[in-house]
Scaffold this active site. Sequence first.
Site, mmCIF file in Angstrom:
data_model
loop_
_atom_site.group_PDB
_atom_site.id
_atom_site.type_symbol
_atom_site.label_atom_id
_atom_site.label_comp_id
_atom_site.label_asym_id
_atom_site.label_seq_id
_atom_site.Cartn_x
_atom_site.Cartn_y
_atom_site.Cartn_z
ATOM 1 N N GLY A 11 40.362 83.211 79.805
ATOM 2 C CA GLY A 11 41.564 82.396 79.652
ATOM 3 C C GLY A 11 42.765 83.229 79.236
ATOM 4 N N LYS A 73 35.067 83.891 84.346
ATOM 5 C CA LYS A 73 33.721 84.025 84.940
ATOM 6 C C LYS A 73 33.771 84.747 86.281
ATOM 7 C CE LYS A 73 32.101 82.167 81.317
ATOM 8 N NZ LYS A 73 31.349 82.948 80.380
ATOM 9 N N ILE A 137 42.260 82.743 71.718
ATOM 10 C CA ILE A 137 43.095 81.977 70.780
ATOM 11 C C ILE A 137 42.225 81.364 69.694
ATOM 12 C CG2 ILE A 137 44.889 81.432 72.481
ATOM 13 C CD1 ILE A 137 43.771 78.496 72.382
ATOM 14 N N ASP A 138 40.918 81.260 69.948
ATOM 15 C CA ASP A 138 40.032 80.603 68.983
ATOM 16 C C ASP A 138 39.782 81.442 67.726
ATOM 17 O OD1 ASP A 138 39.889 78.682 70.896
ATOM 18 O OD2 ASP A 138 37.805 78.996 71.446
ATOM 19 N N GLU A 233 37.964 70.436 69.445
ATOM 20 C CA GLU A 233 37.324 69.968 70.685
ATOM 21 C C GLU A 233 35.804 70.156 70.666
ATOM 22 O OE1 GLU A 233 38.627 72.394 74.018
ATOM 23 O OE2 GLU A 233 37.952 74.218 73.026
#
Length: 358
Positions: A11, A73, A137-138, A233
């Site tokens: 991402g 992926k 970002i996590d 999430e």
Amino acid sequence: MKKIGILNSGGDCAGLNAVIASAVKCGTPMGYSFLGFERGWEGLLDGTYIDLTLDRVRGISHLGGTILRTASKGRFAGKVGSGDANKIDPDILALAKRNADALGLDGLIVIGGDGTLSAAAQLAEHGLRLVGVPKTIDNDLAATDKTFGFSTAVQVAVDALDKIHTTAASQDRTFFVECMGRHAGWISLFAGLAGNANAILLPEFAFNLDHFVDFLQQRRQEGKMSAIIVVAEGLRLKDQLTSKAETSASEVVLGGASEKLMHLVDETMPGQFEMRNVVLGHTQRGGTPMSQDRILAKRYGIEAMLAYDRGETNVMVASRNNRMVTVPIGEATKGLKRVGRSTYEYLAAKRLDIYVNG
Ligand code: F6P
């Protein structure tokens, strides 16, 4: 002149362009030239790239996204699902090495999360020199204290919460606000703490609906008519992740946990609360990187180049106690960093009377 390939995979993330530009700006005067593969590993496999000259990287550091574009992926997936290592087809690895050799590459700078870096480690075994830069970002890579893009994501969520506060209070509403965070709730925890949420629900801990509903009711009894609930999430409702879709091409696409929770609350106490749901989604990933992320990204770009020049290989640059270090990629991709019961911000939230599951 040694030629280095740069690629980002997975991402996108605010600060990617700053990493790319800094590596090139740092390395060019040291006698290196650069090319950037488009769409991550796919570019290396297909031979699609752009020359990364000083002119090409001028004026991009403050821009979100990535000039190289990126892909998740694909043929080079180094991890499957929630982190099981995936053995990449040896023919694909051999093709990548052949293409790198044909382009005269001395090595690669690879910017990515644990899937991308696990793939990188497998390519390194085929003899390509390689330095990794952590990206998510996590902020859930154990080997580094901080990943660029995290602060920007948190700020996006805090800005949203500030706005939601006034509308929630004006109409006595309960808002559920879903933040990204697949395995770890760092964005939710930091955003909820900074943005004065009333509850923060994290993937790290079990969730008890009855307990949560009691909390909402208790607030009402205290005369608090509105509430803001931040939901990661990856929160497991009834011990399950909530997914929007499952595709064979990538990991399960998460989304919908906050909406599902809103419905569960309504089923438990029909009509008691006027509720609304907001999913922040990819707004947390896009847009302009904030200053902390630009600086961190620049440090990563410079340090990746310096580590490469020192002859280090199969390492990832990492930030530890505000110092830049390198760690073996194998170690870097081993563990996830998750919120724990002794995490300072978790304890701070509890002390400030914010409801946190767990
Ligand atoms: O891994 C970072 C992340 O932002 C997760 O929090 C989120 O689940 C995922 O990316 C979404 O990515 P995409 O929509 O690109 O599959």
